[in-house]
Design a protein around this motif. Structure first.
Motif, short mmCIF file in Angstrom:
data_model
loop_
_atom_site.label_atom_id
_atom_site.label_comp_id
_atom_site.label_asym_id
_atom_site.label_seq_id
_atom_site.Cartn_x
_atom_site.Cartn_y
_atom_site.Cartn_z
N ALA A 56 0.84 -1.20 0.00
CA ALA A 56 0.00 0.00 0.00
C ALA A 56 0.87 1.26 0.00
CB ALA A 56 -0.94 0.00 1.20
N GLU A 57 1.96 1.24 0.77
CA GLU A 57 2.88 2.38 0.81
C GLU A 57 3.51 2.61 -0.56
OE1 GLU A 57 7.02 3.73 3.06
OE2 GLU A 57 6.04 1.87 3.66
N ALA A 58 3.91 1.53 -1.25
CA ALA A 58 4.50 1.66 -2.58
C ALA A 58 3.46 2.21 -3.57
CB ALA A 58 5.03 0.31 -3.05
N LEU A 72 -4.36 10.34 -12.70
CA LEU A 72 -5.35 9.97 -11.69
C LEU A 72 -6.46 11.00 -11.47
CD1 LEU A 72 -3.08 8.25 -9.04
CD2 LEU A 72 -4.74 7.17 -10.56
N PRO A 73 -6.19 12.30 -11.48
CA PRO A 73 -7.29 13.26 -11.24
C PRO A 73 -8.42 13.17 -12.27
CG PRO A 73 -5.19 14.34 -10.91
CD PRO A 73 -4.90 12.99 -11.51
N GLN A 79 -12.34 4.10 -10.46
CA GLN A 79 -11.17 3.80 -11.30
C GLN A 79 -9.88 3.97 -10.51
OE1 GLN A 79 -12.31 6.61 -14.39
NE2 GLN A 79 -12.49 4.93 -15.88
N ARG A 80 -9.80 5.01 -9.68
CA ARG A 80 -8.60 5.21 -8.85
C ARG A 80 -8.43 4.05 -7.87
NH1 ARG A 80 -10.52 10.48 -9.02
NH2 ARG A 80 -11.39 10.33 -6.91
N ARG A 84 -5.24 1.51 -7.63
CA ARG A 84 -4.55 1.20 -6.37
C ARG A 84 -4.50 -0.31 -6.12
NH1 ARG A 84 -2.78 3.16 -2.02
NH2 ARG A 84 -3.46 5.28 -2.39
N ALA A 85 -5.62 -0.99 -6.29
CA ALA A 85 -5.67 -2.43 -6.06
C ALA A 85 -4.73 -3.17 -7.02
CB ALA A 85 -7.11 -2.94 -6.21
N THR A 86 -4.71 -2.74 -8.27
CA THR A 86 -3.83 -3.37 -9.26
C THR A 86 -2.37 -3.15 -8.89
OG1 THR A 86 -5.51 -3.07 -10.98
CG2 THR A 86 -3.24 -3.43 -11.72
N LEU A 87 -2.03 -1.94 -8.46
CA LEU A 87 -0.66 -1.66 -8.04
C LEU A 87 -0.25 -2.51 -6.84
CD1 LEU A 87 -0.58 2.23 -8.37
CD2 LEU A 87 0.82 0.60 -9.68
#
Length: 113
Positions: A56-58, A72-73, A79-80, A84-87
């Motif tokens: 999560a930090e990364a 992202l904006p 979608q954001r 995040r989940a994909t990352l």
């Protein structure tokens, strides 16, 4: 240690994401511009993005700066959240006992005028 990214020396087009990864091309350009004693030395550090269990930090780090931060904006909240989940899943694959680490590939280029 992470596996070093390929530096095959294959012919690279100007649109390639890393057109400077071909040492022969760099030699041609610099020598053609009048430089001599051209040398390239690989420098391949491992970049730590977060501590252990830090997916999560990364994700926070890469979402806060660079190209992703500019995109992202324009995305919806859903979608954001998906980004995040994909990352976090991606970074889980790069988590070691030392934390979330990614390989890097750099060249130290030296030449004389």
């Amino acid at each position: 240690m992470a596996e070093r990214p390929s530096r095959s020396g294959a012919s690279l087009a100007a649109s390639d994401p890393d057109p400077w990864a071909d040492p022969a091309r760099v030699h041609r350009i610099l020598e053609g511009a009048g430089f001599g004693e051209v040398s390239l030395t690989p420098l391949d550090p491992v970049i730590q993005l977060a501590g252990p269990a830090g997916e999560a930090e990364a994700a926070d780090f890469v979402m806060a700066m660079g190209p992703l931060a500019r995109v992202l904006p324009s995305l919806s909240a859903a979608q954001r959240d998906n980004v995040r989940a994909t990352l976090e899943v991606y970074f889980k694959g790069h988590t070691t006992s030392h934390g979330v680490v990614l390989p890097a590939a750099n060249w130290v280029v030296r030449a004389c005028v």
